[in-house]
Scaffold this motif. Structure first.
Motif, PDB file in Angstrom:
ATOM      1  N   SER A 137     -63.912 -25.729 -37.779  1.00  0.00           N
ATOM      2  CA  SER A 137     -64.836 -26.863 -37.796  1.00  0.00           C
ATOM      3  C   SER A 137     -65.966 -26.756 -36.776  1.00  0.00           C
ATOM      4  CB  SER A 137     -64.064 -28.168 -37.561  1.00  0.00           C
ATOM      5  OG  SER A 137     -63.404 -28.128 -36.307  1.00  0.00           O
ATOM      6  N   VAL A 138     -65.821 -25.859 -35.801  1.00  0.00           N
ATOM      7  CA  VAL A 138     -66.854 -25.753 -34.752  1.00  0.00           C
ATOM      8  C   VAL A 138     -67.538 -24.395 -34.732  1.00  0.00           C
ATOM      9  CG1 VAL A 138     -65.548 -27.411 -33.366  1.00  0.00           C
ATOM     10  CG2 VAL A 138     -65.336 -24.968 -32.882  1.00  0.00           C
ATOM     11  N   LYS A 139     -67.079 -23.466 -35.553  1.00  0.00           N
ATOM     12  CA  LYS A 139     -67.708 -22.141 -35.583  1.00  0.00           C
ATOM     13  C   LYS A 139     -69.193 -22.271 -35.871  1.00  0.00           C
ATOM     14  CE  LYS A 139     -63.772 -19.255 -36.871  1.00  0.00           C
ATOM     15  NZ  LYS A 139     -63.108 -18.489 -37.954  1.00  0.00           N
ATOM     16  N   ASP A 140     -69.981 -21.465 -35.176  1.00  0.00           N
ATOM     17  CA  ASP A 140     -71.440 -21.422 -35.318  1.00  0.00           C
ATOM     18  C   ASP A 140     -72.141 -22.625 -34.700  1.00  0.00           C
ATOM     19  OD1 ASP A 140     -70.938 -20.135 -38.648  1.00  0.00           O
ATOM     20  OD2 ASP A 140     -71.237 -19.013 -36.785  1.00  0.00           O
ATOM     21  N   ARG A 141     -71.375 -23.564 -34.137  1.00  0.00           N
ATOM     22  CA  ARG A 141     -71.990 -24.704 -33.441  1.00  0.00           C
ATOM     23  C   ARG A 141     -71.610 -24.737 -31.961  1.00  0.00           C
ATOM     24  NH1 ARG A 141     -70.674 -29.819 -34.626  1.00  0.00           N
ATOM     25  NH2 ARG A 141     -68.546 -29.298 -35.302  1.00  0.00           N
ATOM     26  N   PHE A 142     -70.362 -24.356 -31.660  1.00  0.00           N
ATOM     27  CA  PHE A 142     -69.864 -24.390 -30.287  1.00  0.00           C
ATOM     28  C   PHE A 142     -69.723 -22.970 -29.760  1.00  0.00           C
ATOM     29  CE2 PHE A 142     -67.295 -28.658 -30.524  1.00  0.00           C
ATOM     30  CZ  PHE A 142     -68.423 -29.297 -31.021  1.00  0.00           C
ATOM     31  N   THR A 143     -69.912 -22.826 -28.455  1.00  0.00           N
ATOM     32  CA  THR A 143     -69.716 -21.534 -27.805  1.00  0.00           C
ATOM     33  C   THR A 143     -68.921 -21.728 -26.524  1.00  0.00           C
ATOM     34  OG1 THR A 143     -71.826 -20.709 -28.661  1.00  0.00           O
ATOM     35  CG2 THR A 143     -70.830 -19.514 -26.822  1.00  0.00           C
ATOM     36  N   ILE A 144     -67.798 -21.010 -26.420  1.00  0.00           N
ATOM     37  CA  ILE A 144     -67.004 -21.032 -25.198  1.00  0.00           C
ATOM     38  C   ILE A 144     -67.369 -19.801 -24.378  1.00  0.00           C
ATOM     39  CG2 ILE A 144     -65.019 -19.817 -26.242  1.00  0.00           C
ATOM     40  CD1 ILE A 144     -63.203 -21.619 -24.490  1.00  0.00           C
ATOM     41  N   SER A 145     -67.430 -19.983 -23.067  1.00  0.00           N
ATOM     42  CA  SER A 145     -67.726 -18.861 -22.179  1.00  0.00           C
ATOM     43  C   SER A 145     -67.028 -19.095 -20.850  1.00  0.00           C
ATOM     44  CB  SER A 145     -69.240 -18.716 -21.975  1.00  0.00           C
ATOM     45  OG  SER A 145     -69.789 -19.880 -21.378  1.00  0.00           O
ATOM     46  N   ARG A 146     -66.935 -18.032 -20.067  1.00  0.00           N
ATOM     47  CA  ARG A 146     -66.309 -18.154 -18.758  1.00  0.00           C
ATOM     48  C   ARG A 146     -67.023 -17.264 -17.766  1.00  0.00           C
ATOM     49  NH1 ARG A 146     -60.221 -16.632 -19.369  1.00  0.00           N
ATOM     50  NH2 ARG A 146     -60.211 -16.456 -17.098  1.00  0.00           N
ATOM     51  N   ASP A 147     -66.962 -17.684 -16.516  1.00  0.00           N
ATOM     52  CA  ASP A 147     -67.499 -16.899 -15.405  1.00  0.00           C
ATOM     53  C   ASP A 147     -66.322 -16.631 -14.466  1.00  0.00           C
ATOM     54  OD1 ASP A 147     -68.626 -16.050 -12.974  1.00  0.00           O
ATOM     55  OD2 ASP A 147     -70.501 -17.097 -13.403  1.00  0.00           O
ATOM     56  N   ASN A 148     -65.775 -15.427 -14.534  1.00  0.00           N
ATOM     57  CA  ASN A 148     -64.585 -15.118 -13.738  1.00  0.00           C
ATOM     58  C   ASN A 148     -64.876 -15.157 -12.245  1.00  0.00           C
ATOM     59  OD1 ASN A 148     -62.957 -14.862 -16.013  1.00  0.00           O
ATOM     60  ND2 ASN A 148     -63.301 -12.654 -16.171  1.00  0.00           N
ATOM     61  N   GLY A 149     -66.092 -14.830 -11.853  1.00  0.00           N
ATOM     62  CA  GLY A 149     -66.439 -14.866 -10.434  1.00  0.00           C
ATOM     63  C   GLY A 149     -66.485 -16.278  -9.879  1.00  0.00           C
ATOM     64  N   LYS A 150     -66.958 -17.206 -10.688  1.00  0.00           N
ATOM     65  CA  LYS A 150     -67.054 -18.605 -10.253  1.00  0.00           C
ATOM     66  C   LYS A 150     -65.831 -19.417 -10.648  1.00  0.00           C
ATOM     67  CE  LYS A 150     -72.121 -18.820 -10.450  1.00  0.00           C
ATOM     68  NZ  LYS A 150     -73.289 -19.496 -11.059  1.00  0.00           N
ATOM     69  N   LYS A 151     -64.899 -18.801 -11.386  1.00  0.00           N
ATOM     70  CA  LYS A 151     -63.701 -19.510 -11.868  1.00  0.00           C
ATOM     71  C   LYS A 151     -64.105 -20.751 -12.676  1.00  0.00           C
ATOM     72  CE  LYS A 151     -60.702 -18.025  -8.070  1.00  0.00           C
ATOM     73  NZ  LYS A 151     -59.767 -18.474  -7.005  1.00  0.00           N
ATOM     74  N   MET A 152     -64.978 -20.533 -13.638  1.00  0.00           N
ATOM     75  CA  MET A 152     -65.469 -21.638 -14.456  1.00  0.00           C
ATOM     76  C   MET A 152     -65.350 -21.277 -15.941  1.00  0.00           C
ATOM     77  SD  MET A 152     -66.666 -24.154 -12.528  1.00  0.00           S
ATOM     78  CE  MET A 152     -67.740 -25.015 -13.671  1.00  0.00           C
ATOM     79  N   VAL A 153     -65.132 -22.283 -16.748  1.00  0.00           N
ATOM     80  CA  VAL A 153     -65.178 -22.122 -18.194  1.00  0.00           C
ATOM     81  C   VAL A 153     -66.081 -23.220 -18.745  1.00  0.00           C
ATOM     82  CG1 VAL A 153     -63.096 -23.503 -18.595  1.00  0.00           C
ATOM     83  CG2 VAL A 153     -63.818 -21.822 -20.298  1.00  0.00           C
ATOM     84  N   TYR A 154     -66.827 -22.868 -19.793  1.00  0.00           N
ATOM     85  CA  TYR A 154     -67.806 -23.776 -20.357  1.00  0.00           C
ATOM     86  C   TYR A 154     -67.607 -23.918 -21.865  1.00  0.00           C
ATOM     87  CZ  TYR A 154     -70.040 -22.301 -15.998  1.00  0.00           C
ATOM     88  OH  TYR A 154     -70.299 -21.988 -14.681  1.00  0.00           O
ATOM     89  N   LEU A 155     -68.052 -25.048 -22.384  1.00  0.00           N
ATOM     90  CA  LEU A 155     -68.107 -25.232 -23.830  1.00  0.00           C
ATOM     91  C   LEU A 155     -69.486 -25.802 -24.156  1.00  0.00           C
ATOM     92  CD1 LEU A 155     -66.466 -25.021 -26.491  1.00  0.00           C
ATOM     93  CD2 LEU A 155     -65.989 -27.475 -26.240  1.00  0.00           C
ATOM     94  N   GLN A 156     -70.322 -24.974 -24.758  1.00  0.00           N
ATOM     95  CA  GLN A 156     -71.629 -25.420 -25.209  1.00  0.00           C
ATOM     96  C   GLN A 156     -71.488 -25.948 -26.624  1.00  0.00           C
ATOM     97  OE1 GLN A 156     -74.680 -25.530 -23.574  1.00  0.00           O
ATOM     98  NE2 GLN A 156     -75.384 -26.621 -25.408  1.00  0.00           N
ATOM     99  N   MET A 157     -71.855 -27.213 -26.816  1.00  0.00           N
ATOM    100  CA  MET A 157     -71.681 -27.857 -28.111  1.00  0.00           C
ATOM    101  C   MET A 157     -73.052 -28.239 -28.661  1.00  0.00           C
ATOM    102  SD  MET A 157     -68.374 -30.278 -27.294  1.00  0.00           S
ATOM    103  CE  MET A 157     -69.261 -31.307 -26.130  1.00  0.00           C
ATOM    104  N   ASN A 158     -73.399 -27.668 -29.793  1.00  0.00           N
ATOM    105  CA  ASN A 158     -74.684 -27.940 -30.446  1.00  0.00           C
ATOM    106  C   ASN A 158     -74.457 -28.583 -31.807  1.00  0.00           C
ATOM    107  OD1 ASN A 158     -75.999 -26.630 -28.279  1.00  0.00           O
ATOM    108  ND2 ASN A 158     -75.866 -24.648 -29.322  1.00  0.00           N
TER     109      ASN A 158
END
Length: 117
Positions: free
Chosen positions: A62-83
Motif C-alpha cells: 500500500s505504500v510502495k512508490d510513495r514512502f521511502t525508509i532510510s537510515r543513517d548508521n553513523g547518526k543512529k537514525m531511521v527515517y520514513l519519507q511519506m509522499n
C-alpha cells in the motif's frame, strides 16, 4: 532499557508529505533491523516498511512508490519519507528496533499522522 524517540507526525492535507524520524538509544545500532509500523483507527498494527543495517528494504504494497525508509548508521537514525499521502494513511506510526541476534524487540511511543482536508 532501550528507548525509541519518534518525531515528525502531524496533520497534512491529501497529497502532502511528512517525514518521520526515530532515534533508538542503543549502543550498537547496526545489529538492529529498523522498521515503521502503523495502526489505523479501529484496526490492527501493520508493517509499513523496514530496513536492515545493510540497507535492504521491505515495503507494504500500500505504500510502495510513495514512502521511502532510510537510515543513517553513523547518526543512529531511521527515517520514513511519506509522499502523496491519502486519508487511508491516517494512523499512529510506531518505530521498531529488532535485534538480529536475539528476540529483543523495542517500540517507540507512537506518533500520530492525520491526513485530512
Amino acid at each position: 532499557q532501550v528507548q525509541l524517540v519518534e518525531s515528525g507526525g502531524g496533520l497534512v492535507q491529501p497529497g502532502g508529505s511528512l517525514r518521520l524520524s526515530c532515534s533508538p538509544s542503543v549502543s550498537r545500532f547496526v545489529i538492529y533491523t529498523m522498521g515503521w509500523y502503523r495502526q489505523p483507527p479501529g484496526k490492527q498494527r501493520e508493517l509499513v516498511a523496514d530496513i536492515t543495517s545493510g540497507g535492504r528494504t521491505n515495503y507494504a504494497d500500500s505504500v510502495k512508490d510513495r514512502f521511502t525508509i532510510s537510515r543513517d548508521n553513523g547518526k543512529k537514525m531511521v527515517y520514513l519519507q511519506m509522499n502523496s499521502l491519502t486519508p487511508e494513511d491516517t494512523a499512529v506510526y510506531y518505530c521498531n528496533a529488532r535485534n538480529i541476534y536475539s528476540t529483543n524487540d523495542y517500540w517507540g511511543q507512537g506518533t500520530q499522522v492525520t491526513v485530512s482536508s
